[in-house]
Scaffold this active site. Sequence first.
Site, PDB file in Angstrom:
ATOM      1  N   CYS A  10       0.858  -1.184   0.000  1.00 24.41           N
ATOM      2  CA  CYS A  10       0.000   0.000   0.000  1.00 24.41           C
ATOM      3  C   CYS A  10       0.898   1.240   0.000  1.00 24.41           C
ATOM      4  CB  CYS A  10      -1.010  -0.012   1.142  1.00 24.41           C
ATOM      5  SG  CYS A  10      -0.330   0.133   2.790  1.00 24.41           S
ATOM      6  N   CYS A  82      -4.362  -0.343  -2.400  1.00 26.54           N
ATOM      7  CA  CYS A  82      -4.902   0.989  -2.655  1.00 26.54           C
ATOM      8  C   CYS A  82      -4.543   1.392  -4.077  1.00 26.54           C
ATOM      9  CB  CYS A  82      -4.370   2.004  -1.650  1.00 26.54           C
ATOM     10  SG  CYS A  82      -2.593   2.259  -1.727  1.00 26.54           S
ATOM     11  N   CYS A  89       3.073   0.637  -8.518  1.00 24.18           N
ATOM     12  CA  CYS A  89       3.783  -0.620  -8.284  1.00 24.18           C
ATOM     13  C   CYS A  89       4.833  -0.799  -9.374  1.00 24.18           C
ATOM     14  CB  CYS A  89       2.798  -1.783  -8.309  1.00 24.18           C
ATOM     15  SG  CYS A  89       3.546  -3.366  -7.885  1.00 24.18           S
TER      16      CYS A  89
END
Length: 131
Positions: A10, A82, A89
């Site tokens: 996250c 999230c 990412c």
Amino acid sequence: MDKKTIYFICTGNSCRSQMAEGWGREILGEDWNVYSAGIETHGVNPKAIEAMKEVDIDISNHTSDLIDNHILKQSDLVVTLCSDADDNCPILPPNVKKEHWGLEDPAGKEWSEFQRVRDEIKLAIENFKLR
């Protein structure tokens, strides 16, 4: 059989991913290596620690960590929790599966939000285990 690795990510590795790591270790047991990290590090939120303590899971020794590329590349599954983590990412190798479980950030909200998100994470991991 080798253990599989799941990596919960996250934004700040403060609430959601910390609770997911705690639940992951509890629910997935010895079959999985369970880790969590963040795009940034915000420290483990004391309310996340308390929310997990309420269900007899101790995450008080967890640390808030940045994404580790070695763990990322060795993971079987990366779960973003999230939209910020999903959008930011790092690119994953083809052997690493990625899923997005969008969960609301309880930070700065009422205690009941921490409990609600904690319970949503538990349900998501239980459902994942059944697949």
